[in-house]
Design a protein around this motif. Structure first.
Motif, short mmCIF file in Angstrom:
data_model
loop_
_atom_site.label_atom_id
_atom_site.label_comp_id
_atom_site.label_asym_id
_atom_site.label_seq_id
_atom_site.Cartn_x
_atom_site.Cartn_y
_atom_site.Cartn_z
N SER A 19 -16.38 18.29 -34.28
CA SER A 19 -17.84 18.40 -34.17
C SER A 19 -18.49 17.04 -34.36
N THR A 38 -7.77 21.44 -32.79
CA THR A 38 -7.36 20.22 -32.09
C THR A 38 -5.86 20.02 -32.32
N MET A 118 -20.84 19.01 -43.48
CA MET A 118 -21.39 20.34 -43.75
C MET A 118 -22.33 20.32 -44.95
N GLY A 374 -15.60 30.55 -32.50
CA GLY A 374 -16.67 29.83 -33.20
C GLY A 374 -17.16 30.59 -34.42
#
Ligand SMILES: Nc1nc2c(ncn2[C@@H]2O[C@H](COP(=O)(O)OP(=O)(O)OP(=O)(O)O)[C@@H](O)[C@H]2O)c(=O)[nH]1
Ligand SMILES: [Mg+2]
Lengths: 683, 82
Positions: A19, A38, A118, A374
């Motif tokens: 992200s 990934t 985050m 997600g």
């Protein structure tokens, strides 16, 4: 002249590296709310001030020991490639566990910046962190970031430059494992330091820690240097002495040392809000993966995914169909030259149109899958189905490639890289073809449309997928108990908090995948359509020219179809399906365009491309043939590209041959059974 | 006493991780280390794997592995620990 800076993003799985990467370099690499999204490193570039910053997104890793392949990728990059700056991305909501990797990076002695990601969630949970103090303890700068809220990105880049220039230096803090172990580490470090070229590349203390931990790769590395003999001598002596003191589990001892350091640091710097013990995710999980409802809900969500895909796509598909029909009619009206009209209308337009018409479905399916990923449901799905996977000898993680297999076999086969265990990996690769890929979807949709009323179509489609899964499970069990015996990898997995995926990332992922699909439809399929058109039209002779169906039968394609007809006749197929199945080897969706070409050529009079109509009116095509074909296409070897990737990933021609033979014979046998059962009971 | 002897909702503390090799490494990396408190959340619908909460995150692992983790029961750990 702009200067280059190489920066690596490392961190635990699911900490938000990709992200951040996407936000920093404006890319759209795949993001998902579960670990191991990934699997390969990926580089992007951002121009910042006078610098070209190369940012490398690495697969997530829990530590710098290297067990699984992604961990090796991450570790090798940091240790061997030596990026100028390492950004350690930490999930701020999960700071304690994430710091475990940080402690290992500290030991490596790299230029490190901690991106405490985050922060939006941290703030929501009302957790306060004494950043200044934590910086001191870790010996590195901490930048607060939020990839989804785009916070702290400039500060991060700014720090990268300043760390690169050596403008900010924080005293590197040394992690202590207690006096005794520290002394031994110092002793080993000193011995190692005798090898100048070795310690020019690697931090001696890190090497010492790894040697005590019995890290095979580091052991082998040191073996290449003359100092090894001295090192080994000392190491054995140290291990002996430690044993006398009652310490024989150094791996555990060192882990405890790091843990103690982290707990101390957390106690000093972080104040958690006394949250009500039940979080939103807990509440949701108490329903979604509940003992009783978990499995039905899992099946329901999968069913819903396909139902959604099928229903929403239908109207759009009709438009596309109308569009291509119109185009065909228009072109036939304009162009008078016979062969040219034939190649345009029957070759190109009907071929490509027949594939593009299914695009809406593919986009929607991918959207649904990336939405589930997600949200964080996929990790739950793995949790729910692991028992089944385990029963057939696979790992819950095999669910990821198998699930990806619903999209495309090629990334699915590549996704098996996450499986460390060789037999796990091969078995998973073997069963992937049975996970019906999106290229098979057009074929399923076509056949189901012909065979079943609209109201049950979605359910039948779901049944087809489920049948594929069943075949996969049986195959896995069969292989795991016969030719591919072998243990499995440990199942130790995080269940991340539920998150609302950004619409943008869901759309971008669907768009990327749809783009790939179109490119394939545009090049491979177009080429294949032309070959099929040519093979169905040539050789021409005066005798057959007036009779189109005779022409097709005598064409190259017809010859191949007739050649394999005896083999596939027991399955209820005639030579026309023989042609379609052969061209389908190039790519599964070509089965549809081939049938389209063959049928519109065979009956020639009008150019309407409604293949379903034509199949329905074909006397040779009944429910038994239809079901048999449905099953055959579901099970037989995936496209040639997938076979090539299989070979590359398995590095074995023997297994590749087995793969082709196994899928082919399974398809034949099962179709044979289905055909004859259907003839008995349905006709 | 191993991890599996806890009922859902009960808490404990790790005493020893007796697993071997890779599994052990992975458990250690993810915070299943001697002295760390945790609590049992649930079992999967089919009974295996299990889910625990440790170090403020939720971890799932199989019964096989959980059986090799020695623990002692504990009254509710402090909120700040879980
Ligand atoms: N709330 C919030 N969520 C974030 C943030 N950054 C990432 N996420 C979410 O965290 C999840 C994981 O993000 P990824 O970027 O895929 O994580 P990763 O570190 O690349 O994961 P792996 O590739 O598996 O190692 C996704 O659901 C993201 O939407 C953030 O700053 N705030
Ligand atoms: Mg990633």
């Amino acid at each position: 002249m702009k200067k280059d800076i190489v920066v690596a993003l490392v961190g635990n799985p699911n900490s938000g590296k990709t992200s951040l990467f996407n936000e920093l370099v404006g890319a759209h690499q795949k993001v998902g709310n579960w670990s191991g999204v990934t699997i390969e490193k990926f580089e992007g570039i951002v121009h910042y001030q006078d610098y070209v910053i190369h940012i490398v997104d690495l697969p997530g890793t829990y530590s710098l020991t290297a067990y699984s392949p992604e961990e090796v990728v991450a570790r090798n990059f940091i240790i061997e490639k030596k990026p100028d700056v390492v950004i350690d991305v930490i999930d701020g909501g999960n700071i304690e566990r994430n710091l475990y990797l940080t402690t290992q990076l500290m030991e490596l002695g790299t230029n490190m910046i901690v991106a405490l990601n985050m922060v939006d969630e941290v703030e929501k949970q009302k957790t306060t962190i004494d950043i200044k103090l934590l910086q001191k303890l870790l010996g590195s700068h901490i930048i607060l970031t939020s990839a989804t809220k785009r916070r702290g990105l400039d500060a991060l880049l700014d720090h990268v430059v300043r760390v690169f220039l050596g403008q900010i230096i924080i005293d590197k803090n040394k992690l202590s494992y207690g006096e005794m172990v520290d002394d031994y580490l110092d002793r080993l470090s000193i011995v190692l330091s005798g090898q100048a070229d070795l310690i020019a590349r690697y931090n001696p203390r890190w090497l010492a820690v790894k040697l005590l931990e019995n890290d095979k790769l580091v052991y082998e590395l040191v073996q290449h240097y003359p100092v090894f003999f001295k090192v080994e001598f000392d190491l054995l002596q140290i291990l002996g002495e430690l044993k006398k003191q009652g310490v024989d589990d150094l791996e555990g001892e060192l882990a405890e040392g790091r843990d103690a350091f982290i707990r101390g640091a957390i106690r000093e710097t972080v104040v958690f809000q006394k949250i009500q013990k039940i979080t939103f995710s807990d509440r949701l999980d108490s329903i979604l993966i509940n003992r009783v409802l978990g499995l039905p809900i899992f099946l329901f969500i999968m069913w819903l995914t396909f139902q959604f895909t099928f229903t929403c796509a239908a109207p759009i598909m009709r438009w596309i169909d109308v569009l291509f029909n119109g185009l065909g009619i228009l072109v036939s009206a304009i162009i008078v030259n016979d062969p040219l009209r034939s190649i345009l209308v029957d070759g190109i337009i009907s071929g490509v149109g027949g594939v593009l018409v299914f695009l809406p479905q593919i986009v929607l399916l991918f959207m649904a899958i990336s939405f589930l990923e997600g949200v964080g449901y996929m990790a739950r799905a793995a949790f729910v189905v692991d028992k089944v996977m385990h029963l057939v000898g696979l790992h819950g993680k095999s669910f990821l490639p198998m699930m990806t297999g619903f999209g495309c076999s090629i990334p699915a086969i590549m996704a098996t890289r996450t499986l460390k265990n060789k037999s796990d990996k091969l078995v998973t690769m073997m069963v992937i073809p049975f996970m019906s890929c999106s290229a098979k979807l057009p074929v399923h949709v076509l056949l189901i449309g012909v065979l079943f009323p609209k109201q049950v179509a979605g359910t039948v489609l779901f049944g087809v997928y489920l049948f594929g899964v069943l075949m996969a499970v049986l195959t896995a069990k069969l292989l795991k108990t016969t030719v591919l015996k072998g243990g499995s990898e440990p199942f130790v997995m995080e269940l991340p908090p539920y998150r609302i995926p950004t619409l943008r990332s869901t759309f971008m992922q669907a768009k990327n995948k749809a783009g790939r699909y179109i490119r394939r439809a545009g090049t491979v399929i177009l080429l294949a359509s032309l070959i099929v058109w040519f093979a169905s039209n040539y050789p021409q002779s005066a005798l057959t020219k007036s009779n189109k169906s005779l022409q097709l039968k005598n064409s190259y394609a017809g010859q191949i179809g007739q050649f394999i007809e005896p083999i596939i006749a027991p399955l209820g197929f005639d030579w026309r399906m023989g042609i379609a199945l052969t061209t389908g080897l190039a790519a599964k969706e070509i089965v549809v365009s081939t049938l389209g070409t063959i049928y519109s050529l065979g009956e020639s009079v009008d150019h309407s491309s409604d293949l379903s109509q034509k199949l329905r009116s074909d006397p040779h095509f009944n429910i038994a043939t239809g079901l048999s074909l449905l099953v055959f296409v579901l099970l037989y070897v995936p496209c040639l590209a997938a076979v090539a990737v299989f070979q590359r990933e398995s590095k074995s021609w023997k297994w590749t041959a087995f793969y082709v033979a196994y899928t082919m014979s399974t398809a034949w046998v099962v179709s044979f059974i289905v055909y004859h059962l259907a003839r008995l009971f349905l006709l | 006493m191993d991890m599996l002897s806890l009922k859902n909702g009960e808490s404990g503390q790790i005493i020893a991780v007796n697993a071997k090799g890779e599994i052990r490494r992975r458990l250690l990396d993810m915070g299943v280390v001697k002295g760390v408190p945790f609590s049992m959340i649930r079992k999967a619908p089919l009974g295996d794997p299990i889910e625990i909460r440790i170090k403020r995150f939720n971890l799932s692992l199989r019964r096989e592995e959980a059986a090799q983790i020695l623990i002692e029961r504990r009254v509710e750990p402090e909120a700040s620990e879980l």
